[in-house]
Write a protein that holds these residues in place. Structure first.
Motif, short mmCIF file in Angstrom:
data_model
loop_
_atom_site.label_atom_id
_atom_site.label_comp_id
_atom_site.label_asym_id
_atom_site.label_seq_id
_atom_site.Cartn_x
_atom_site.Cartn_y
_atom_site.Cartn_z
N ASP A 1 14.36 49.83 -38.45
CA ASP A 1 15.77 49.66 -38.82
C ASP A 1 16.60 49.29 -37.59
O ASP A 1 16.12 49.34 -36.47
N ALA A 2 17.85 48.96 -37.83
CA ALA A 2 18.75 48.63 -36.73
C ALA A 2 18.93 49.84 -35.82
O ALA A 2 18.80 50.99 -36.25
N TYR A 3 19.24 49.57 -34.56
CA TYR A 3 19.48 50.66 -33.61
C TYR A 3 20.63 51.54 -34.12
O TYR A 3 21.69 51.01 -34.47
N PRO A 4 20.45 52.85 -34.11
CA PRO A 4 21.52 53.73 -34.65
C PRO A 4 22.78 53.77 -33.80
O PRO A 4 23.85 54.14 -34.30
N VAL A 5 22.69 53.38 -32.53
CA VAL A 5 23.89 53.38 -31.67
C VAL A 5 24.15 52.01 -31.04
O VAL A 5 25.02 51.85 -30.19
#
Length: 264
Positions: free
Chosen positions: A132-136
């Motif tokens: 998934d996309a980076y959370p930050v």
């Protein structure tokens, strides 16, 4: 021509660290950094962008290798291979949270090391297509942005800061990591001078975003005050479990300050 894989070593035994470096370099890998504490490894991994992190589990800092590895993988998606002399069930269960691609028991041979590294690099090359996309946000952007970026653990202690943070706080790096954010600065109402209550417990408990956009200033430990907007939000792992708190401080420009004054 394929690029040379870049490997970060996190190991607090200098002899073992040197041995790993020698073994890897003989195999044609590039060792881009060696660190002895988990908390430092988190910051430096975002800075150095390794293809693989070799992580000892028992480290000399305040954070063990399992916790550091979880942050490094969940925040920045760098793959982990663990090194350890221990192999109990509880440790293995905790280690799963960083989705390691190898687990090397000490003492190990050159063949043990090289085979684990090869498989980890290969498997991560496949796996990263589905992450998934980076959370930050992407590590490169976090390191380059001219805003203050902090990632805190759920107790409010700093586990990551970007380069601009050092300039903003005007304090040594060794006084930032693993210190509670309120030891570094205060968020105040710039109209009344009153300190705004710590938003981290609310973010952790309620899993919500807290923003302070207006009449807000940040006062650093050195006494400097800057008008700013502050956003604090939860950081979740790939299973949507809370792993930390993201704090973004954006200093306001003179035009923004004048515009706010006209609206007041």
């Amino acid at each position: 021509m394929a690029s040379i894989p870049r490997i970060l070593i996190v190991e607090d035994d200098e002899i073992i660290s040197t041995l790993i470096t020698t073994m890897l370099e003989r195999r044609g890998y590039s060792v881009i950094g060696k660190f002895s504490s988990g908390e430092e490894a988190i910051v430096r991994s975002a800075e150095l962008e390794p293809d693989l992190v070799m992580m000892d589990i028992n480290l000399s800092g305040q954070m063990d290798g399992v916790t550091a590895a979880r942050y490094i993988f969940q925040l920045f998606q760098y793959p982990i291979v663990f090194l350890t002399a221990l192999a109990d069930d509880n440790l293995l269960e905790r280690a799963k949270q960083s989705q390691p691609l190898g687990y090397i028991l000490k003492p190990f041979t050159d063949k043990d090391l090289s085979s684990n590294v090869q498989m980890a690099l290969y498997n991560h090359g496949i796996r990263k297509k589905y992450l998934d996309a980076y959370p930050v946000g992407e590590p490169k952007k976090l390191m380059a942005i001219l805003d203050t970026i902090l990632i805190l653990d759920t107790k409010g202690r700093v586990i990551f800061y970007n380069p601009y943070t050092v300039r903003f706080l005007d304090m040594p790096e060794n006084q930032i990591l693993m210190h509670h954010w309120r030891e570094l600065m205060m968020i105040v109402n710039d109209q009344t001078g009153e300190e705004i209550p710590d938003p981290v417990p609310e973010v952790v408990k309620q899993m919500l975003v807290v923003s302070h956009e207006f009449n807000t200033a940040v006062v650093t430990k050195s006494g400097k005050s800057r008008k700013a907007s502050v956003t604090i939000r939860p950081v979740k792992d790939d299973k949507h479990e809370l792993i930390g708190v993201f704090m973004h401080i954006r200093e306001k420009t003179l035009d923004q300050i004048k515009m706010a004054a006209k609206k007041a």
